[in-house]
Design an enzyme around this catalytic site. Structure first.
Site, PDB file in Angstrom:
ATOM      1  N   LYS A  64    -104.150 -37.230 -17.135  1.00 21.01           N
ATOM      2  CA  LYS A  64    -102.884 -36.608 -17.530  1.00 21.01           C
ATOM      3  C   LYS A  64    -102.852 -36.334 -19.042  1.00 21.01           C
ATOM      4  CE  LYS A  64    -100.535 -39.983 -15.597  1.00 21.01           C
ATOM      5  NZ  LYS A  64    -101.668 -40.728 -14.998  1.00 21.01           N
ATOM      6  N   THR A  65    -103.230 -37.328 -19.841  1.00 25.15           N
ATOM      7  CA  THR A  65    -103.249 -37.133 -21.291  1.00 25.15           C
ATOM      8  C   THR A  65    -104.248 -36.043 -21.668  1.00 25.15           C
ATOM      9  OG1 THR A  65    -102.818 -39.506 -21.505  1.00 25.15           O
ATOM     10  CG2 THR A  65    -103.489 -38.348 -23.496  1.00 25.15           C
ATOM     11  N   ASP A 109     -95.749 -39.554 -22.297  1.00 26.58           N
ATOM     12  CA  ASP A 109     -96.392 -40.383 -21.289  1.00 26.58           C
ATOM     13  C   ASP A 109     -95.343 -41.333 -20.703  1.00 26.58           C
ATOM     14  OD1 ASP A 109     -98.449 -41.310 -19.766  1.00 26.58           O
ATOM     15  OD2 ASP A 109     -99.450 -42.427 -21.360  1.00 26.58           O
ATOM     16  N   THR A 158     -96.575 -42.069 -13.500  1.00 22.87           N
ATOM     17  CA  THR A 158     -97.484 -42.580 -12.483  1.00 22.87           C
ATOM     18  C   THR A 158     -96.979 -42.227 -11.088  1.00 22.87           C
ATOM     19  OG1 THR A 158     -96.336 -44.650 -12.933  1.00 22.87           O
ATOM     20  CG2 THR A 158     -98.586 -44.447 -13.727  1.00 22.87           C
ATOM     21  N   ARG A 217    -111.440 -42.605 -16.015  1.00 26.08           N
ATOM     22  CA  ARG A 217    -111.412 -43.572 -17.121  1.00 26.08           C
ATOM     23  C   ARG A 217    -112.254 -44.789 -16.779  1.00 26.08           C
ATOM     24  NH1 ARG A 217    -106.002 -44.937 -18.248  1.00 26.08           N
ATOM     25  NH2 ARG A 217    -105.963 -43.491 -19.989  1.00 26.08           N
TER      26      ARG A 217
HETATM   27  P1  ADP Z   1    -104.204 -40.641 -17.952  1.00 32.52           P
HETATM   28  O1  ADP Z   1    -103.450 -39.990 -19.071  1.00 32.52           O
HETATM   29  O2  ADP Z   1    -103.929 -39.990 -16.624  1.00 32.52           O
HETATM   30  O3  ADP Z   1    -104.024 -42.117 -17.881  1.00 32.52           O
HETATM   31  P2  ADP Z   1    -106.535 -39.790 -19.466  1.00 32.52           P
HETATM   32  O4  ADP Z   1    -106.259 -38.338 -19.618  1.00 32.52           O
HETATM   33  O5  ADP Z   1    -106.284 -40.647 -20.641  1.00 32.52           O
HETATM   34  O6  ADP Z   1    -105.762 -40.373 -18.190  1.00 32.52           O
HETATM   35  O7  ADP Z   1    -108.056 -39.911 -18.980  1.00 32.52           O
HETATM   36  C1  ADP Z   1    -108.807 -41.079 -19.190  1.00 32.52           C
HETATM   37  C2  ADP Z   1    -110.246 -40.762 -19.556  1.00 32.52           C
HETATM   38  O8  ADP Z   1    -110.890 -40.227 -18.410  1.00 32.52           O
HETATM   39  C3  ADP Z   1    -110.374 -39.720 -20.658  1.00 32.52           C
HETATM   40  O9  ADP Z   1    -110.907 -40.316 -21.803  1.00 32.52           O
HETATM   41  C4  ADP Z   1    -111.340 -38.685 -20.149  1.00 32.52           C
HETATM   42  O10 ADP Z   1    -112.539 -38.773 -20.861  1.00 32.52           O
HETATM   43  C5  ADP Z   1    -111.630 -39.054 -18.731  1.00 32.52           C
HETATM   44  N1  ADP Z   1    -111.232 -37.996 -17.799  1.00 32.52           N
HETATM   45  C6  ADP Z   1    -110.057 -37.918 -17.145  1.00 32.52           C
HETATM   46  N2  ADP Z   1    -110.038 -36.857 -16.332  1.00 32.52           N
HETATM   47  C7  ADP Z   1    -111.228 -36.248 -16.467  1.00 32.52           C
HETATM   48  C8  ADP Z   1    -111.813 -35.086 -15.850  1.00 32.52           C
HETATM   49  N3  ADP Z   1    -111.153 -34.372 -14.940  1.00 32.52           N
HETATM   50  N4  ADP Z   1    -113.048 -34.737 -16.229  1.00 32.52           N
HETATM   51  C9  ADP Z   1    -113.719 -35.485 -17.138  1.00 32.52           C
HETATM   52  N5  ADP Z   1    -113.229 -36.584 -17.733  1.00 32.52           N
HETATM   53  C10 ADP Z   1    -112.000 -36.967 -17.409  1.00 32.52           C
END
Ligand code: ADP
Length: 334
Positions: A64-65, A109, A158, A217
Site C-alpha cells: 500500500k505504501t 496509513d 488493513t 515485505r
Molecule cells: P504496506 O504499506 O501495505 O504495509 P509496503 O508498501 O510498505 O506495504 O510494502 C512492503 C515492502 O514490500 C516494500 O518495501 C516493497 O519493497 C515490497 N513490495 C510490496 N509490494 C510489492 C510488489 N508488488 N512488488 C515488489 N515489491 C513489493
C-alpha cells in the site's frame, strides 16, 4: 504498515526502502488493481486534473505504501506521509492539509485509526478542498473557512470494512490488495536478490517464496535473513538447503506461519477445543489486540484454509489440527 514495522532495525528500513519498486511496471502482481489504478492516473493526466482520492485496503506488507509512492511519482507530484494514529486532533490534520501544495499526494496509513473530529474535517477537505479552522473555545469559538489546493488523498487500511461509510464513499477508487502467489513472490525475490547482488538458485527462491506468507515485505525480510546466514557460513551460492536451514532458525514454518499465526491456532485448538469462539475472546487468549488478530493473522489463516469464520465464531479446520500435529477431537468435526 506501521503496525508491522515495529522492531525492525534502521538498516532494515533503509533496505526496505531501496527495494521498493518505483513505478507501476516494476510493481509485481495485483494485476487488477494495477490496471484500474493506471487508468485512473492516465485519465487525470489527460484531463490535467489532480487524481481522484484512492483507498487501498489489505493486510500489512502487501504494497500500500509502495503504491502511494508510485502514484505520486506517476503524477509527478510531491508526497506527504502521515498516519491515522499520528492524527489525534483535528488541528493535527488541519496543519497537514493547510501546508499541502497543489497536486500533492497525501498518504494516510491506517486511516481507520484517525480520531473522529479529524475524520469529519477530512470529509470536507476531500469533497470541497476546504476546511473550517476552529478558533477559540466554547461560546466564543468561530469557524474560519480555509481553501485548500486540490490534492490527492491515498488512504490505506488493513480492512476497508473498518472505515465508516461516509469516509469510504468519498474515495473515487478503492483497490483491494490480495496475498501474492508463490510465483509472484519469486519475482519479487529475484528482483531484490539482484539489487543486493546475491547468488540464489531457483529452488532457493521458491523455498523462500513459499514461506513468505503471501507477503512481499516478509519475502524481502526472509531473503535478508538468508543472506545473513550465507554470509556467516561463508556460502557464496544460496541453494534450497541453505535457504531452509536459515529459515528454520527464524520461527517461520513450512507454510509460512509466524509466531502470531501459530499462537492463534494453538489457542483455538487447545483452549477452546477448536471453537467456535468469539474473536475478542481468542485475541485475549493470545494477548493481542482484537484488531491485530483480525487484520494481521486471520486473513492469511483463512486463505490457507486453517481457520474458518462462522456466525458463532472462529473455528479451527481439520488442516489446522493437522498442521499443529494435534489430534482433532471427534466432537469438533463440523
Ligand atoms: P504496506 O504499506 O501495505 O504495509 P509496503 O508498501 O510498505 O506495504 O510494502 C512492503 C515492502 O514490500 C516494500 O518495501 C516493497 O519493497 C515490497 N513490495 C510490496 N509490494 C510489492 C510488489 N508488488 N512488488 C515488489 N515489491 C513489493
Amino acid at each position: 504498515g506501521i503496525l508491522t514495522n515495529a522492531g525492525s532495525e534502521p538498516e532494515e528500513r533503509v533496505l526496505e526502502a531501496a527495494l521498493r519498486p518505483k513505478n507501476l511496471d516494476d510493481f509485481v502482481g495485483q494485476a487488477r488493481v494495477r490496471q484500474q489504478l493506471s487508468l485512473v492516473l492516465e485519465a487525470s493526466k489527460i484531463r490535467e486534473r489532480t487524481a481522484d482520492h484512492v483507498l487501498l485496503s489489505g493486510p500489512p506488507g502487501l504494497g500500500k505504501t509502495t503504491l502511494s509512492m508510485i502514484i505520486a511519482a506517476e503524477m509527478n507530484a510531491p508526497l506527504r506521509i502521515s498516519s491515522g494514529p499520528a492524527i489525534q486532533h483535528a488541528g493535527d490534520l488541519a496543519a497537514i492539509l493547510s501546508s499541502l501544495t497543489e497536486g500533492e499526494v497525501l498518504f494516510l496509513d491506517e486511516i481507520h485509526r484517525m480520531s473522529r473530529p479529524a475524520e469529519e474535517m477530512l470529509y470536507m477537505a476531500m469533497e470541497d478542498f476546504r476546511v473550517d479552522i476552529i478558533v477559540g473555545k466554547g461560546a466564543g469559538a468561530t469557524a474560519i473557512p480555509l481553501e485548500l489546493p486540490p490534492f490527492t488523498l491515498v488512504g490505506a487500511t488493513t480492512r476497508a470494512g473498518l472505515l465508516p461509510g461516509p469516509l469510504r464513499d468519498r474515495f473515487g477508487f478503492t483497490g483491494h490488495l490480495e496475498f501474492y502467489s508463490t510465483e509472484e513472490l519469486e519475482l519479487v525475490l529475484r528482483r531484490s536478490a539482484m539489487m543486493l547482488s546475491l547468488k540464489v538458485n531457483s529452488a532457493a527462491f521458491s523455498e523462500i517464496a513459499s514461506r513468505s506468507r503471501g507477503t512481499p515485505r516478509i519475502a524481502n525480510r526472509l531473503l535478508r535473513r538468508v543472506r545473513d546466514w550465507a554470509l556467516v557460513n561463508r556460502l557464496e551460492n544460496i541453494d534450497a538447503r541453505a535457504a531452509s536451514a536459515a529459515l528454520d532458525m527464524y520461527e517461520v514454518d513450512a507454510r509460512g506461519l509466524d509466531r502470531l499465526d501459530r499462537s492463534v491456532l494453538h489457542a483455538l485448538c487447545t483452549k477452546f477445543g477448536g471453537g467456535p469462539v468469539g474473536l475478542s475472546t481468542l485475541a485475549i487468549a493470545v494477548g493481542e489486540e482484537t484488531e491485530t488478530v483480525e487484520t494481521v493473522a486471520e486473513p492469511y489463516l483463512v486463505r490457507e484454509g486453517l481457520l474458518g469464520r462462522t456466525p458463532r465464531g472462529r473455528i479451527a479446520t481439520a488442516a489446522a489440527w493437522d498442521h499443529l500435529g494435534l489430534r482433532m477431537p471427534a466432537e469438533a468435526v463440523f
